[in-house]
Design a protein around this motif. Structure first.
Motif, PDB file in Angstrom:
ATOM      1  N   GLY A 104       0.809  -1.207   0.000  1.00 45.52           N
ATOM      2  CA  GLY A 104       0.000   0.000   0.000  1.00 45.52           C
ATOM      3  C   GLY A 104       0.846   1.262   0.000  1.00 45.52           C
ATOM      4  N   PHE A 105       0.145   2.397   0.112  1.00 43.10           N
ATOM      5  CA  PHE A 105       0.786   3.707   0.075  1.00 43.10           C
ATOM      6  C   PHE A 105       0.015   4.641   0.994  1.00 43.10           C
ATOM      7  CE2 PHE A 105       1.169   8.030  -1.571  1.00 43.10           C
ATOM      8  CZ  PHE A 105       2.533   8.149  -1.769  1.00 43.10           C
ATOM      9  N   VAL A 106       0.741   5.445   1.783  1.00 40.01           N
ATOM     10  CA  VAL A 106       0.122   6.499   2.587  1.00 40.01           C
ATOM     11  C   VAL A 106       0.811   7.815   2.274  1.00 40.01           C
ATOM     12  CG1 VAL A 106      -0.688   5.017   4.458  1.00 40.01           C
ATOM     13  CG2 VAL A 106       1.609   5.994   4.582  1.00 40.01           C
ATOM     14  N   GLU A 107       0.006   8.868   2.276  1.00 44.58           N
ATOM     15  CA  GLU A 107       0.513  10.182   1.891  1.00 44.58           C
ATOM     16  C   GLU A 107       0.888  10.990   3.127  1.00 44.58           C
ATOM     17  OE1 GLU A 107      -0.724  13.321  -1.598  1.00 44.58           O
ATOM     18  OE2 GLU A 107      -2.318  12.548  -0.307  1.00 44.58           O
ATOM     19  N   LYS A 108       2.017  11.675   3.070  1.00 55.45           N
ATOM     20  CA  LYS A 108       2.447  12.598   4.115  1.00 55.45           C
ATOM     21  C   LYS A 108       2.263  14.023   3.598  1.00 55.45           C
ATOM     22  CE  LYS A 108       6.712  11.027   4.485  1.00 55.45           C
ATOM     23  NZ  LYS A 108       8.066  10.666   4.948  1.00 55.45           N
ATOM     24  N   PRO A 109       2.015  14.988   4.484  1.00 57.75           N
ATOM     25  CA  PRO A 109       1.785  14.866   5.933  1.00 57.75           C
ATOM     26  C   PRO A 109       0.411  14.274   6.211  1.00 57.75           C
ATOM     27  CG  PRO A 109       1.436  17.126   5.252  1.00 57.75           C
ATOM     28  CD  PRO A 109       1.922  16.397   4.032  1.00 57.75           C
ATOM     29  N   PHE A 110       0.169  13.971   7.480  1.00 58.25           N
ATOM     30  CA  PHE A 110      -1.067  13.292   7.836  1.00 58.25           C
ATOM     31  C   PHE A 110      -1.567  13.783   9.184  1.00 58.25           C
ATOM     32  CE2 PHE A 110       2.671  10.736   8.914  1.00 58.25           C
ATOM     33  CZ  PHE A 110       2.560  10.713  10.302  1.00 58.25           C
ATOM     34  N   VAL A 111      -2.846  13.579   9.428  1.00 51.78           N
ATOM     35  CA  VAL A 111      -3.441  13.776  10.747  1.00 51.78           C
ATOM     36  C   VAL A 111      -3.282  12.463  11.509  1.00 51.78           C
ATOM     37  CG1 VAL A 111      -5.575  14.257  11.997  1.00 51.78           C
ATOM     38  CG2 VAL A 111      -5.090  15.450   9.841  1.00 51.78           C
ATOM     39  N   ASP A 112      -2.865  12.547  12.777  1.00 51.70           N
ATOM     40  CA  ASP A 112      -2.557  11.331  13.542  1.00 51.70           C
ATOM     41  C   ASP A 112      -3.689  10.316  13.501  1.00 51.70           C
ATOM     42  OD1 ASP A 112      -0.205  12.564  14.118  1.00 51.70           O
ATOM     43  OD2 ASP A 112      -0.423  12.517  16.305  1.00 51.70           O
ATOM     44  N   THR A 113      -4.910  10.758  13.744  1.00 55.83           N
ATOM     45  CA  THR A 113      -6.022   9.806  13.797  1.00 55.83           C
ATOM     46  C   THR A 113      -6.269   9.158  12.440  1.00 55.83           C
ATOM     47  OG1 THR A 113      -7.552  11.661  13.451  1.00 55.83           O
ATOM     48  CG2 THR A 113      -7.163  10.944  15.734  1.00 55.83           C
ATOM     49  N   GLU A 114      -6.114   9.936  11.370  1.00 56.93           N
ATOM     50  CA  GLU A 114      -6.322   9.385  10.034  1.00 56.93           C
ATOM     51  C   GLU A 114      -5.219   8.385   9.678  1.00 56.93           C
ATOM     52  OE1 GLU A 114      -6.600  12.727   7.451  1.00 56.93           O
ATOM     53  OE2 GLU A 114      -8.620  13.294   8.146  1.00 56.93           O
ATOM     54  N   PHE A 115      -4.006   8.663  10.151  1.00 61.33           N
ATOM     55  CA  PHE A 115      -2.894   7.755   9.906  1.00 61.33           C
ATOM     56  C   PHE A 115      -3.134   6.429  10.632  1.00 61.33           C
ATOM     57  CE2 PHE A 115       1.678   6.512  10.667  1.00 61.33           C
ATOM     58  CZ  PHE A 115       1.932   6.186   9.354  1.00 61.33           C
ATOM     59  N   GLU A 121      -7.026  -0.076   9.164  1.00 65.09           N
ATOM     60  CA  GLU A 121      -7.773  -0.629   8.034  1.00 65.09           C
ATOM     61  C   GLU A 121      -6.944  -1.656   7.278  1.00 65.09           C
ATOM     62  OE1 GLU A 121      -9.027   2.684   5.709  1.00 65.09           O
ATOM     63  OE2 GLU A 121     -10.402   3.440   7.260  1.00 65.09           O
ATOM     64  N   PHE A 122      -5.634  -1.390   7.168  1.00 66.57           N
ATOM     65  CA  PHE A 122      -4.781  -2.369   6.503  1.00 66.57           C
ATOM     66  C   PHE A 122      -4.803  -3.700   7.259  1.00 66.57           C
ATOM     67  CE2 PHE A 122      -0.709  -4.594   6.493  1.00 66.57           C
ATOM     68  CZ  PHE A 122      -0.710  -5.028   5.167  1.00 66.57           C
ATOM     69  N   PHE A 123      -4.596  -3.665   8.573  1.00 63.27           N
ATOM     70  CA  PHE A 123      -4.559  -4.917   9.340  1.00 63.27           C
ATOM     71  C   PHE A 123      -5.941  -5.571   9.418  1.00 63.27           C
ATOM     72  CE2 PHE A 123      -0.492  -3.258  11.181  1.00 63.27           C
ATOM     73  CZ  PHE A 123       0.295  -4.329  10.791  1.00 63.27           C
ATOM     74  N   ASP A 124      -7.002  -4.762   9.417  1.00 68.05           N
ATOM     75  CA  ASP A 124      -8.349  -5.340   9.394  1.00 68.05           C
ATOM     76  C   ASP A 124      -8.572  -6.150   8.113  1.00 68.05           C
ATOM     77  OD1 ASP A 124      -8.998  -4.243  11.831  1.00 68.05           O
ATOM     78  OD2 ASP A 124     -10.118  -2.544  11.002  1.00 68.05           O
ATOM     79  N   TRP A 125      -7.912  -5.736   7.043  1.00 72.02           N
ATOM     80  CA  TRP A 125      -7.992  -6.498   5.793  1.00 72.02           C
ATOM     81  C   TRP A 125      -6.955  -7.629   5.748  1.00 72.02           C
ATOM     82  CZ3 TRP A 125      -4.019  -6.940   2.198  1.00 72.02           C
ATOM     83  CH2 TRP A 125      -4.350  -7.626   1.019  1.00 72.02           C
ATOM     84  N   TYR A 126      -5.739  -7.356   6.211  1.00 70.80           N
ATOM     85  CA  TYR A 126      -4.631  -8.293   6.043  1.00 70.80           C
ATOM     86  C   TYR A 126      -4.703  -9.478   7.005  1.00 70.80           C
ATOM     87  CZ  TYR A 126       0.189  -9.694   4.941  1.00 70.80           C
ATOM     88  OH  TYR A 126       1.298 -10.374   4.515  1.00 70.80           O
ATOM     89  N   ALA A 158      -2.525  -3.247  -3.251  1.00 67.00           N
ATOM     90  CA  ALA A 158      -1.521  -2.181  -3.309  1.00 67.00           C
ATOM     91  C   ALA A 158      -1.594  -1.407  -4.615  1.00 67.00           C
ATOM     92  CB  ALA A 158      -0.125  -2.766  -3.121  1.00 67.00           C
ATOM     93  N   ILE A 159      -1.648  -2.106  -5.732  1.00 69.09           N
ATOM     94  CA  ILE A 159      -1.657  -1.435  -7.031  1.00 69.09           C
ATOM     95  C   ILE A 159      -2.921  -0.591  -7.176  1.00 69.09           C
ATOM     96  CG2 ILE A 159      -1.760  -1.787  -9.534  1.00 69.09           C
ATOM     97  CD1 ILE A 159      -0.053  -4.345  -9.044  1.00 69.09           C
ATOM     98  N   THR A 160      -4.048  -1.127  -6.751  1.00 74.00           N
ATOM     99  CA  THR A 160      -5.300  -0.375  -6.822  1.00 74.00           C
ATOM    100  C   THR A 160      -5.223   0.883  -5.976  1.00 74.00           C
ATOM    101  OG1 THR A 160      -6.538  -2.435  -7.171  1.00 74.00           O
ATOM    102  CG2 THR A 160      -7.784  -0.507  -6.461  1.00 74.00           C
ATOM    103  N   GLN A 161      -4.654   0.767  -4.775  1.00 75.19           N
ATOM    104  CA  GLN A 161      -4.540   1.930  -3.893  1.00 75.19           C
ATOM    105  C   GLN A 161      -3.554   2.951  -4.443  1.00 75.19           C
ATOM    106  OE1 GLN A 161      -2.557   1.430  -0.081  1.00 75.19           O
ATOM    107  NE2 GLN A 161      -4.044   2.768   0.912  1.00 75.19           N
TER     108      GLN A 161
END
Length: 212
Positions: A104-115, A121-126, A158-161
Motif C-alpha cells: 500500500g501507500f500512505v501520503e504525508k503529511p497526515f493527521v494522527d487519527t487518520e494515519f 484498516e490495513f490490518f483489518d484487511w490483512y 496495493a496497485i489499486t490503492q
C-alpha cells in the motif's frame, strides 16, 4: 491491539516524520521501531520479524525504492508487507515497476487519527487474509500456494490503492503525446491487475478453502 500489539518498523531519514509516525501509531496501540538509516533498517528486518514496514521514498543516499528492492532479496523482507509513505505523488512508472512488491501507500503529511485509521484498516484487511491462508495450510494446501494467495491479494490491493495517488502526467518520447503516454501506461497497469486477478481466481477455483 490486545496483549500482542503489532510491531512496525519505520524507515525514514527525516526526524520530523519518523517521530510523527511513531507518536501516532504508539498512541493507538502499535509497537514502533523507528530507524533513520535504511541499511540499519534492513539489518533489523533480517534479524527479527515485523508485522509491517513503513518506508519513506525520498531518502539519501539510498532512496525508498532501492531499499525496497534490497528488502525483497531475503525471506523476512519478501513476505513482510511494506507500505510506502511519502509527501510526493507517485508517477505511473513507479506503480508499474514497484506495485507488485508493496502492500500500500500512505501520503504525508497526515493527521494522527487518520494515519492510525489507515494502518488499522490495513490490518483489518490483512489479518483475515493471513488467517485464511493458515486455515488452508492446516487443511493440506501447500505452503507455496498459501504464500501465493497472500502475495497476490496484497499486490492487487496495493496497485489499486497506488493509483489513487498517481500524478496524472507521463514523460513521453518523440513518438507520442503526454496523454498517449499516460493512456499506454494505464493500459499496462490494467493488464497487470487483470493478470493478478486471474491468478487469484484460479487459486480460489482449485482450492475452495480460500474465501477472502
Amino acid at each position: 491491539m490486545g496483549k500482542n500489539p503489532k510491531k512496525i518498523l519505520i524507515i525514514d531519514d527525516e526526524a520530523v516524520f519518523r517521530e510523527a509516525m511513531t507518536r501516532a501509531l504508539t498512541s493507538c496501540g502499535y509497537r514502533c521501531v523507528p530507524e533513520e538509516d535504511p541499511a540499519k533498517g534492513i539489518m533489523r528486518l533480517k534479524r527479527e520479524p515485523y508485522d509491517l514496514v513503513l518506508l519513506d521514498i525520498m531518502m539519501d543516499p539510498v532512496d525508498g525504492w532501492d531499499t525496497l528492492a534490497h528488502l525483497r532479496t531475503f525471506s523476512n523482507g519478501r513476505e513482510t508487507p511494506v507500505i510506502m509513505a511519502s509527501a510526493k505523488k507517485l508517477n505511473i512508472d513507479e506503480v508499474i515497476r514497484y506495485g507488485e512488491y508493496l502492500a500500500g501507500f500512505v501520503e504525508k503529511p497526515f493527521v494522527d487519527t487518520e494515519f492510525c485509521d489507515a494502518i488499522d484498516e490495513f490490518f483489518d484487511w490483512y489479518d483475515p487474509l493471513i488467517a485464511n491462508a493458515n486455515a488452508a495450510r492446516l487443511q493440506g494446501v501447500s505452503p507455496d500456494i498459501c504464500t501465493s494467495w497472500i502475495r497476490v491479494g496484497r499486490q492487487i490491493k496495493a496497485i489499486t490503492q497506488m493509483l489513487e495517488y498517481v500524478n496524472p502526467s507521463c514523460i513521453p518520447d518523440e513518438s507520442m503525446s503526454e496523454d498517449e503516454c499516460m493512456d499506454r501506461r494505464m493500459a499496462q497497469v490494467r493488464e497487470i491487475l487483470e493478470r493478478k486477478r486471474r491468478e487469484r481466481d484460479n487459486i480460489k477455483i482449485l482450492y475452495p478453502v480460500f474465501s477472502i
